[in-house]
Design a protein around this motif. Sequence first.
Motif, PDB file in Angstrom:
ATOM      1  N   GLU A 172       0.847  -1.184   0.000  1.00  0.00           N
ATOM      2  CA  GLU A 172       0.000   0.000   0.000  1.00  0.00           C
ATOM      3  C   GLU A 172       0.885   1.237   0.000  1.00  0.00           C
ATOM      4  N   LEU A 173       0.662   2.098  -0.969  1.00  0.00           N
ATOM      5  CA  LEU A 173       1.373   3.367  -1.079  1.00  0.00           C
ATOM      6  C   LEU A 173       0.375   4.484  -0.791  1.00  0.00           C
ATOM      7  N   GLY A 209       5.842  19.437   0.280  1.00  0.00           N
ATOM      8  CA  GLY A 209       4.590  19.185   0.987  1.00  0.00           C
ATOM      9  C   GLY A 209       3.966  17.836   0.700  1.00  0.00           C
ATOM     10  N   ALA A 210       4.495  17.092  -0.256  1.00  0.00           N
ATOM     11  CA  ALA A 210       3.966  15.762  -0.582  1.00  0.00           C
ATOM     12  C   ALA A 210       4.750  14.703   0.196  1.00  0.00           C
ATOM     13  N   LYS A 211       4.024  13.717   0.735  1.00  0.00           N
ATOM     14  CA  LYS A 211       4.642  12.626   1.486  1.00  0.00           C
ATOM     15  C   LYS A 211       4.110  11.311   0.965  1.00  0.00           C
ATOM     16  N   LEU A 212       4.986  10.328   0.826  1.00  0.00           N
ATOM     17  CA  LEU A 212       4.608   8.991   0.395  1.00  0.00           C
ATOM     18  C   LEU A 212       5.028   8.013   1.477  1.00  0.00           C
ATOM     19  N   LYS A 213       4.096   7.164   1.913  1.00  0.00           N
ATOM     20  CA  LYS A 213       4.379   6.138   2.916  1.00  0.00           C
ATOM     21  C   LYS A 213       4.101   4.773   2.307  1.00  0.00           C
ATOM     22  N   ASN A 240      10.190  -4.409  -2.435  1.00  0.00           N
ATOM     23  CA  ASN A 240       9.783  -3.582  -3.568  1.00  0.00           C
ATOM     24  C   ASN A 240       8.277  -3.384  -3.461  1.00  0.00           C
ATOM     25  N   PHE A 241       7.821  -2.122  -3.514  1.00  0.00           N
ATOM     26  CA  PHE A 241       6.418  -1.795  -3.300  1.00  0.00           C
ATOM     27  C   PHE A 241       5.662  -1.506  -4.596  1.00  0.00           C
ATOM     28  N   GLY A 242       6.287  -1.715  -5.724  1.00  0.00           N
ATOM     29  CA  GLY A 242       5.614  -1.472  -6.992  1.00  0.00           C
ATOM     30  C   GLY A 242       5.693  -0.022  -7.428  1.00  0.00           C
ATOM     31  N   LYS A 243       4.905   0.303  -8.456  1.00  0.00           N
ATOM     32  CA  LYS A 243       4.959   1.627  -9.077  1.00  0.00           C
ATOM     33  C   LYS A 243       3.595   2.301  -8.970  1.00  0.00           C
ATOM     34  N   LEU A 244       3.607   3.531  -8.508  1.00  0.00           N
ATOM     35  CA  LEU A 244       2.415   4.362  -8.400  1.00  0.00           C
ATOM     36  C   LEU A 244       2.350   5.232  -9.650  1.00  0.00           C
TER      37      LEU A 244
END
Length: 182
Positions: free
Chosen positions: A31-32, A166-170, A68-72
Motif C-alpha cells: 500500500e502506497l 509538501g507531498a509525502k509517500l508512505k 519492492n512496493f511497486g509503481k504508483l
Amino acid sequence: MFAVIVGAALAMPLFAQAQNAYVGVNAGNAELKLSGDLGSGKEDKTGYKAYAGYDFNQNFGLEAGYANFGKLKDREAGASVSMETSAFYLAATATLPVNPQFSAFVKGGVSQNRTKAVLSGFGQRFSGSEDKTSGMFGIGAAYHFNQNISAVAEYENFGKTYSENGAKLKASLVSIGVRYKF
C-alpha cells in the motif's frame, strides 16, 4: 546508514553455514499512501521482498532484506507522474513460540527507502530519486511444517519513503511467503 544495511545483507549468506540462519521470500499487497497540500490518496500494488536472518536464540534475532512496493502511476490533463519505491532494511526480531508448529513475531528497525519519480507532460520530462531513512516495524506469524520450512504471514510498515514540496509517500506491505531455516 545505507552502508550498514547493505553490509548486513551481504554478510547474511555467511550465516547460512551456521545453525539458526534463515532465508525467505514473500509477496503480497503493498500500500502506497500519498498525502500533501494538493490532495491525498492511496493505491494498492503487488509487492515482494527477499530477506535473510539469524536467530541468536528461540526468542531474539536479526533480519535484513529488500522490499519492492511497486509503481504508483497517475495521469491527468496531459501530464503523468510515476513513482517507484523500494527499501533495504535491518531489523531486530522477537519471536514467541506458541507451540512446536506455530510462532508469532514482531520486528523493529531501520529502512533505507528509495523512491524514483518521473513527471512528464506538456513537452517536458523531469525525473529524480530520493533516499529517505525511516524507522520500520512489523508483526507476523509463522506456521512450521518442519524444523526447516515455514509459511509466514506478516504486516510491515516502512514509514515515509518520499517527502518533497509538501507531498509525502508512505509504504507498507501485507505479505505471505516461505522461510527456509538452515
